[in-house]
Design a protein around this motif. Structure first.
Motif, mmCIF file in Angstrom:
data_model
loop_
_atom_site.group_PDB
_atom_site.id
_atom_site.type_symbol
_atom_site.label_atom_id
_atom_site.label_comp_id
_atom_site.label_asym_id
_atom_site.label_seq_id
_atom_site.Cartn_x
_atom_site.Cartn_y
_atom_site.Cartn_z
ATOM 1 N N LEU A 1 63.431 -4.010 57.397
ATOM 2 C CA LEU A 1 64.386 -3.000 56.927
ATOM 3 C C LEU A 1 64.289 -1.747 57.799
ATOM 4 N N SER A 2 63.053 -1.353 58.119
ATOM 5 C CA SER A 2 62.854 -0.198 58.986
ATOM 6 C C SER A 2 63.444 -0.450 60.369
ATOM 7 N N HIS A 3 63.225 -1.648 60.889
ATOM 8 C CA HIS A 3 63.754 -1.979 62.217
ATOM 9 C C HIS A 3 65.279 -1.975 62.234
ATOM 10 N N TYR A 4 65.909 -2.429 61.138
ATOM 11 C CA TYR A 4 67.375 -2.382 61.064
ATOM 12 C C TYR A 4 67.860 -0.954 61.297
ATOM 13 N N LEU A 5 67.227 -0.013 60.630
ATOM 14 C CA LEU A 5 67.677 1.380 60.721
ATOM 15 C C LEU A 5 67.301 2.020 62.050
ATOM 16 N N GLN A 6 66.144 1.665 62.582
ATOM 17 C CA GLN A 6 65.749 2.213 63.880
ATOM 18 C C GLN A 6 66.682 1.726 64.986
ATOM 19 N N HIS A 7 67.049 0.443 64.937
ATOM 20 C CA HIS A 7 67.870 -0.129 66.007
ATOM 21 C C HIS A 7 69.363 0.161 65.820
ATOM 22 N N TYR A 8 69.894 -0.177 64.670
ATOM 23 C CA TYR A 8 71.339 -0.050 64.471
ATOM 24 C C TYR A 8 71.782 1.384 64.204
ATOM 25 N N SER A 9 70.971 2.156 63.470
ATOM 26 C CA SER A 9 71.373 3.522 63.113
ATOM 27 C C SER A 9 70.609 4.596 63.869
ATOM 28 N N LYS A 10 69.649 4.179 64.721
ATOM 29 C CA LYS A 10 68.873 5.109 65.556
ATOM 30 C C LYS A 10 68.115 6.146 64.718
ATOM 31 N N LEU A 11 67.666 5.750 63.540
ATOM 32 C CA LEU A 11 66.866 6.656 62.726
ATOM 33 C C LEU A 11 65.423 6.661 63.224
ATOM 34 N N PRO A 12 64.735 7.785 63.121
ATOM 35 C CA PRO A 12 63.324 7.831 63.542
ATOM 36 C C PRO A 12 62.471 6.997 62.597
ATOM 37 N N PRO A 13 61.355 6.446 63.097
ATOM 38 C CA PRO A 13 60.499 5.588 62.264
ATOM 39 C C PRO A 13 60.058 6.245 60.963
ATOM 40 N N ALA A 14 59.767 7.543 60.991
ATOM 41 C CA ALA A 14 59.275 8.218 59.783
ATOM 42 C C ALA A 14 60.266 8.104 58.630
ATOM 43 N N ILE A 15 61.553 8.158 58.941
ATOM 44 C CA ILE A 15 62.580 8.022 57.896
ATOM 45 C C ILE A 15 62.889 6.554 57.649
ATOM 46 N N ALA A 16 63.016 5.771 58.724
ATOM 47 C CA ALA A 16 63.352 4.352 58.589
ATOM 48 C C ALA A 16 62.309 3.599 57.771
ATOM 49 N N ASP A 17 61.050 4.028 57.844
ATOM 50 C CA ASP A 17 59.983 3.337 57.117
ATOM 51 C C ASP A 17 60.095 3.499 55.602
ATOM 52 N N THR A 18 60.942 4.418 55.136
ATOM 53 C CA THR A 18 61.135 4.587 53.690
ATOM 54 C C THR A 18 62.269 3.704 53.166
ATOM 55 N N ALA A 19 62.822 2.864 54.012
ATOM 56 C CA ALA A 19 64.006 2.084 53.660
ATOM 57 C C ALA A 19 63.784 1.151 52.474
ATOM 58 N N GLU A 20 64.812 1.074 51.631
ATOM 59 C CA GLU A 20 64.855 0.093 50.556
ATOM 60 C C GLU A 20 66.239 -0.549 50.563
ATOM 61 N N LEU A 21 66.262 -1.858 50.436
ATOM 62 C CA LEU A 21 67.531 -2.578 50.338
ATOM 63 C C LEU A 21 68.026 -2.431 48.906
ATOM 64 N N THR A 22 69.205 -1.859 48.743
ATOM 65 C CA THR A 22 69.740 -1.635 47.393
ATOM 66 C C THR A 22 70.897 -2.564 47.056
ATOM 67 N N ASN A 23 71.537 -3.122 48.087
ATOM 68 C CA ASN A 23 72.651 -4.032 47.809
ATOM 69 C C ASN A 23 72.932 -4.890 49.037
ATOM 70 N N ILE A 24 73.478 -6.064 48.798
ATOM 71 C CA ILE A 24 73.920 -6.939 49.880
ATOM 72 C C ILE A 24 75.196 -7.624 49.447
ATOM 73 N N SER A 25 76.174 -7.614 50.347
ATOM 74 C CA SER A 25 77.438 -8.306 50.098
ATOM 75 C C SER A 25 77.670 -9.283 51.234
ATOM 76 N N LEU A 26 78.799 -9.928 51.224
ATOM 77 C CA LEU A 26 79.088 -10.902 52.280
ATOM 78 C C LEU A 26 79.279 -10.239 53.639
ATOM 79 N N SER A 27 79.587 -8.945 53.638
ATOM 80 C CA SER A 27 79.915 -8.283 54.905
ATOM 81 C C SER A 27 78.959 -7.162 55.312
ATOM 82 N N ARG A 28 78.093 -6.691 54.370
ATOM 83 C CA ARG A 28 77.215 -5.589 54.754
ATOM 84 C C ARG A 28 75.994 -5.516 53.835
ATOM 85 N N ILE A 29 74.973 -4.794 54.332
ATOM 86 C CA ILE A 29 73.817 -4.482 53.501
ATOM 87 C C ILE A 29 73.789 -2.972 53.290
ATOM 88 N N THR A 30 73.227 -2.566 52.154
ATOM 89 C CA THR A 30 73.135 -1.154 51.814
ATOM 90 C C THR A 30 71.670 -0.769 51.727
#
Length: 227
Positions: A27-56
């Motif tokens: 989850l952290s890597h998704y945000l670091q790579h796709y959204s260019k978030l710094p590791p300190a913030i990306a490491d707090t990631a939680e998956l809250t939803n998933i649909s056929l076309s996107r993850i939240t």
């Protein structure tokens, strides 16, 4: 139709719980790579939803509070949620490549052998010897026992002790930086963790030997995953 909807909801709940429990790094890597978030913030990631076309994903930080990020499912939207594992693994591998990380994670530290210990002790003694002129003075342990009262060499080392000290520190600091950049980060050794500190301390004293030992650990992890 109601039964299918119930099954989808149950599957979605399992995927979300599984990712949040067992794949926080992905989850952290998704945000670091796709959204260019710094590791300190990306490491707090939680998956809250998933649909056929996107993850939240939600993240937290002291400056912005809780924020929500939407990432498209790659490489293409799903036909149904049963395809979620395939898509999430694809995205995880894509992120590893993009971030320059290896799928082979090192979670252990391998201590040095006898040769490594000798090298580490020698570096410590050398650093101590160069730290002050008095350590190389007449009657000192270094001059008497290590240099066997060979005064020309001892006198030269006294005159150049600062150059020697700076050289030792600079060389081993460079080795630590190289270890971090080429091995520890690549193989996802968590920065400032116990294992990270052990590898870094070895790198600061042992030099070349620590690289060889680390590479052997990687080989063992690869063997374990491929057998």
């Amino acid at each position: 139709m109601a039964e299918k909807s119930t099954d989808d909801a149950a599957l979605k709940a399992r995927v979300i719980a599984h990712m949040n429990k067992d794949h926080k790094k992905s989850l952290s890597h998704y945000l670091q790579h796709y959204s260019k978030l710094p590791p300190a913030i990306a490491d707090t990631a939680e998956l809250t939803n998933i649909s056929l076309s996107r993850i939240t994903l939600s993240t937290r930080s002291s400056s912005t509070g809780t924020e929500t990020t939407y990432l498209p499912i790659r490489p293409s939207p799903m036909q149904n949620l049963s395809e979620s594992r395939e898509r999430l693994v694809y995205m995880a591998n894509e992120c590893l490549t993009g971030l320059g990380l290896s799928p082979y994670v090192i979670k252990t530290y391998a201590p040095p052998g006898i040769v490594g210990v000798v090298v580490m002790v020698s570096v410590l003694v050398g650093t101590w010897a160069f730290a002050a002129k008095g350590n190389l003075a007449e009657g000192s342990f270094v001059r008497v026992y290590l240099l066997q009262n060979y005064h020309p060499l001892a006198d030269l080392l006294m005159k150049t002790h600062l150059i020697g000290l700076v050289s030792i520190v600079a060389i081993h600091l460079a080795e630590c930086i190289h270890l971090q950049r080429t091995r520890l980060r690549k193989h996802q050794v968590e920065t400032f963790s116990k294992v990270w500190w052990l590898w870094m301390m070895s790198g600061s004293l042992e030099g070349f030997g620590v690289f060889t030992r680390f590479d052997k650990e990687v080989e063992e992890v690869i063997k374990a995953k491929t057998h």
